[in-house]
Each structure stands twice: as C-alpha cells, then as structure tokens.
Design a protein around this motif. Structure first.
Motif, PDB file in Angstrom:
ATOM      1  N   ARG A 149      52.731 -43.075 -26.210  1.00 29.65           N
ATOM      2  CA  ARG A 149      51.766 -42.445 -26.822  1.00 29.65           C
ATOM      3  C   ARG A 149      51.971 -42.210 -28.570  1.00 29.65           C
ATOM      4  O   ARG A 149      50.601 -42.488 -29.212  1.00 29.65           O
ATOM      5  N   ALA A 150      52.540 -42.371 -28.792  1.00 24.35           N
ATOM      6  CA  ALA A 150      52.746 -42.080 -30.613  1.00 24.35           C
ATOM      7  C   ALA A 150      52.097 -43.174 -31.127  1.00 24.35           C
ATOM      8  O   ALA A 150      50.974 -42.399 -32.493  1.00 24.35           O
ATOM      9  N   LEU A 177      66.580 -36.084 -36.980  1.00 20.78           N
ATOM     10  CA  LEU A 177      65.966 -37.579 -37.284  1.00 20.78           C
ATOM     11  C   LEU A 177      64.864 -37.631 -36.801  1.00 20.78           C
ATOM     12  O   LEU A 177      63.865 -37.547 -36.058  1.00 20.78           O
ATOM     13  N   ALA A 178      63.788 -38.347 -38.366  1.00 19.49           N
ATOM     14  CA  ALA A 178      62.868 -38.718 -38.100  1.00 19.49           C
ATOM     15  C   ALA A 178      62.427 -40.414 -37.992  1.00 19.49           C
ATOM     16  O   ALA A 178      62.777 -40.254 -38.825  1.00 19.49           O
ATOM     17  N   GLY A 196      55.050 -45.026 -43.471  1.00 19.31           N
ATOM     18  CA  GLY A 196      55.300 -43.615 -44.241  1.00 19.31           C
ATOM     19  C   GLY A 196      54.452 -42.210 -43.579  1.00 19.31           C
ATOM     20  O   GLY A 196      54.114 -40.930 -43.741  1.00 19.31           O
ATOM     21  N   ASN A 197      54.287 -42.753 -42.299  1.00 19.27           N
ATOM     22  CA  ASN A 197      53.180 -41.204 -41.446  1.00 19.27           C
ATOM     23  C   ASN A 197      54.533 -41.000 -39.879  1.00 19.27           C
ATOM     24  O   ASN A 197      55.354 -41.948 -39.469  1.00 19.27           O
ATOM     25  N   MET A 198      55.009 -39.452 -39.967  1.00 18.29           N
ATOM     26  CA  MET A 198      55.876 -39.292 -38.909  1.00 18.29           C
ATOM     27  C   MET A 198      55.459 -39.946 -37.757  1.00 18.29           C
ATOM     28  O   MET A 198      54.279 -39.359 -36.933  1.00 18.29           O
ATOM     29  N   LEU A 199      56.353 -40.657 -36.917  1.00 18.63           N
ATOM     30  CA  LEU A 199      55.640 -40.806 -35.362  1.00 18.63           C
ATOM     31  C   LEU A 199      56.284 -40.689 -34.614  1.00 18.63           C
ATOM     32  O   LEU A 199      56.350 -39.652 -33.912  1.00 18.63           O
ATOM     33  N   VAL A 200      58.022 -40.550 -33.742  1.00 19.08           N
ATOM     34  CA  VAL A 200      58.366 -40.040 -32.973  1.00 19.08           C
ATOM     35  C   VAL A 200      60.081 -39.312 -33.374  1.00 19.08           C
ATOM     36  O   VAL A 200      60.340 -39.634 -35.120  1.00 19.08           O
ATOM     37  N   ASP A 260      58.302 -52.029 -41.076  1.00 18.40           N
ATOM     38  CA  ASP A 260      57.683 -50.713 -41.822  1.00 18.40           C
ATOM     39  C   ASP A 260      58.196 -48.557 -40.994  1.00 18.40           C
ATOM     40  O   ASP A 260      57.406 -48.697 -41.533  1.00 18.40           O
ATOM     41  N   VAL A 261      58.570 -49.851 -39.940  1.00 12.24           N
ATOM     42  CA  VAL A 261      59.833 -47.951 -40.548  1.00 12.24           C
ATOM     43  C   VAL A 261      61.004 -47.412 -41.270  1.00 12.24           C
ATOM     44  O   VAL A 261      62.053 -48.248 -41.376  1.00 12.24           O
ATOM     45  N   VAL A 262      60.954 -46.633 -41.234  1.00 12.77           N
ATOM     46  CA  VAL A 262      62.011 -46.387 -41.766  1.00 12.77           C
ATOM     47  C   VAL A 262      62.566 -44.319 -41.165  1.00 12.77           C
ATOM     48  O   VAL A 262      61.670 -43.623 -40.968  1.00 12.77           O
TER      49      VAL A 262
END
Length: 109
Positions: free
Chosen positions: A98-99, A30-31, A36-40, A20-22
C-alpha cells in the motif's frame, strides 16, 4: 521511546530487495525512506505506513489501523497499524505494498 526491534527486522527483510531504502531515526522510532521519501516505519510496537490521502479511507477500514496522530494533529496520508495486525508476513507485505503504491510515483529527493 523504544521501538519493536523484531518488527524493524521484519521490515528490513521485507524491503531487502527494494533499491535505495535508507533507515532513519524519526518519531522516536525508525523510518524507512525509499528514494528519499518516507515509506514505512516502526513506532513503539506499531507499524506506520504512508498510504496517501486517497488511500486513507480504505486503509482505516483494515484491522488495527488508525490515523497517525503523533502530535495532536493527524498526519494526512499516514496510518498507524497495531503490531498485532501485522504479525503475519502477508499482512506486513500488504501494508508495504500500500505504501509503495503511493510513494513509487513520487520523484526521488
């Protein structure tokens, strides 16, 4: 603003097994969103990482880390890590971990 495509590719590879990474274009870079939550992400030559408010103090003690101050207002819970500080895969993996530690308990969006 262009972003470091090499760092972006390394992120893709490091996140490859995470479901589920987009990817989304944000901040002129680039995010990578996880459930659905920002990670890195990548902004310019640097990594951006969401470490959360409680992770900020420790994160800012790490080499190359600084507050994410993109608009003149610091973003709470986010750090920018100089590209040179994530040149080794182990260093990049540490920031991803960490993220993930912060984002994983969040509900999917």
């Amino acid at each position: 603003m262009a972003y470091d495509e090499g760092l972006a590719q390394r992120l893709r590879e490091a996140l490859g097994d995470l479901p589920d990474v987009v990817e989304k274009r944000m901040f002129g870079g680039l995010a990578c969103m996880w459930r659905g939550n920002m990670l890195v992400g990548v902004m310019g030559d640097d990594l951006i990482a969401r470490v959360g408010p409680d992770g900020m103090a420790d994160a800012l003690k790490q080499p190359g880390a600084r507050v994410f101050d993109f608009t003149g207002r610091p973003m709470k819970g986010w750090v920018v890590v100089a590209g040179e500080a994530v040149g080794e895969d182990a260093d990049l993996a540490d920031w991803i971990d960490r993220a993930r530690d912060y984002v994983e308990p969040m509900p999917p969006k």
